[in-house]
Design a protein around this motif. Sequence first.
Motif: not given
Ligand SMILES: Nc1ccn([C@@H]2O[C@H](COP(=O)(O)OP(=O)(O)O)[C@@H](O)[C@H]2O)c(=O)n1
Length: 528
Positions: A80-81, A154, A235-238, A279
């Motif tokens: 998601s991010s 995702t 993750g950011g959304a789940s 997020d």
């Molecule tokens: N260096 C990083 C990289 C990602 N992140 C966070 O890790 C999460 C990754 O989520 P993702 O993009 O895989 O989202 P989903 O589709 O898995 O929910 C996001 O909330 C990012 O902001 C972080 O806190 N620090």
Amino acid sequence: MHNKGLGITVLQEFKWTKKMPLDTSLGKGSKQKISWSKKVLIILGFLFVLGAVALITVAVVQNKPLPKNMKYGIVLDAGSSHTSVYVYNWPAEKENDTGVVQQVEVCKVDGPGISSYSKDVEKAGLSLQDCMNTAKQVIPKKEHRDTPVYLGATAGMRLLSLDNNKIADKVLLSVEKSLRLYPFDFQGCRIITGQEEGAYGWISINYMLGNFKQSSSWMPFQQTSTETSGALDLGGASTQITFEPTDSINESPENFMLFRLYGKTYNVYTHSFLCYGKDQALRLRLANDVKNAGSTNLQNPCFNPGYVKNMSAVDLYGSPCTAKYKLFSSSFILITGTGDYHQCQQNLQDMFNKTECPYSRCSFNRIFQPELSGNFGAFSAFYFVMNFLNLTSEKDLSKVKETLKEFCSESWQQVKEKFPDIKEKYLSEYCFSGTYILTLLEMGYGFTSENWGNINFLRKIKGSDAAWTLGYMLNLTNMIPAELPSSPPLSHASYVGLMVLFSFLLASVVFIGWLYFWKPRCLQKGII
Ligand SMILES: Nc1ccn([C@@H]2O[C@H](COP(=O)(O)OP(=O)(O)O)[C@@H](O)[C@H]2O)c(=O)n1
Ligand SMILES: [Ca+2]
């Protein structure tokens, strides 16, 4: 004395002096016999050494590592991010072994996740090009055509398809079009389910940890299997929780997946909470706060004191997680941090409904969860946040809380001065994210100070990122066999080594036996 062999000469002299007077029958013929036996002995010794050298040479030549024929695979994690492109490789002849696939490259795509390109779908595909070019450079040219490429999207795309299925399809088409431009073997772009995301994360980390290995060495019937590790992915959304429960209560079949891997059956519990990635959880909390306060001006305990942020209503209510909370026509929400860990945690607890449970036990929001068991690997944002707070190896839950309390109470000004290199967006959310992680693990999943130590916050295992992508590729390429491949109990090297050893032993026994029963004259008593 013609014999110049030192030992024998001396002994003969001794015998001669004892058997005085000189026995003339030990004359020329006898001396010839002695030298003949010696020759046989030398020839035998020579043959023995030659045999040993030949055996060792054969063993070394046979076991010389062959030039490795490497295969490659690419998986794009469209989160998601952001999107990450992973390149894996493995030796072709060993592809059904466990622990042989390795990550050789990870490339972080510039810009946001593909679901953010809903207004300009063409850009979703274009955004992947730099990283795909990197993959092209990493993988040898002759392997390009045989390298499968998979894209799994995702929770961001799950939310977009809930919101607008057609646009989600267009985004997927755009990334497909872009990936088809490369010389690889394109295998498809799709939105994976939350259940798959959890299960593949679990397969990935247990594969990397070598937990699927059935340790058999000498006797094939003496196989023992290792316990598996649970997987926690934020993750950011789940967010996903996946583990092998000890009891087999299966009240909620949709939360279980049955795998047969390397000859063993695994009944794995998994659940993915959509909107509970960090997020979306923040948006969910803020949207609820606005609703409860009846105001768009929020005092928020989950941000450092002195932090002020204007959040657009489009951003706050733009996802299916929060859309139903939209009450105000105001286009901005003003957030002012108060930095109070306890209040923040109380505030976040409301997000986990523990009152209703249609099963014998639940995590939250009426979702079945068996009793937690074993160790857990916690990765993705679980790791990023805990690593920033220096808490990845803190096994004492009360100390974790103390650290968070301290961090949350620091003024925003102080925090910014202390960490000038960290992006403001990330930095401003660490108090919220840390508190959210604690609340999710404690209130949501039911971790306590007793089993907190069972959680291992990790980013990589043996050089590969902990992520669902490896498990996804292993599954789609059929690289994990259902049954343990039948193999001889010994490796080829051990077999040859043991054969050499036993040949030596046998030869020594024969040689000693020969010496004992057919004593060559030169070694007979009286001569030696
Ligand atoms: N260096 C990083 C990289 C990602 N992140 C966070 O890790 C999460 C990754 O989520 P993702 O993009 O895989 O989202 P989903 O589709 O898995 O929910 C996001 O909330 C990012 O902001 C972080 O806190 N620090
Ligand atoms: Ca993810």
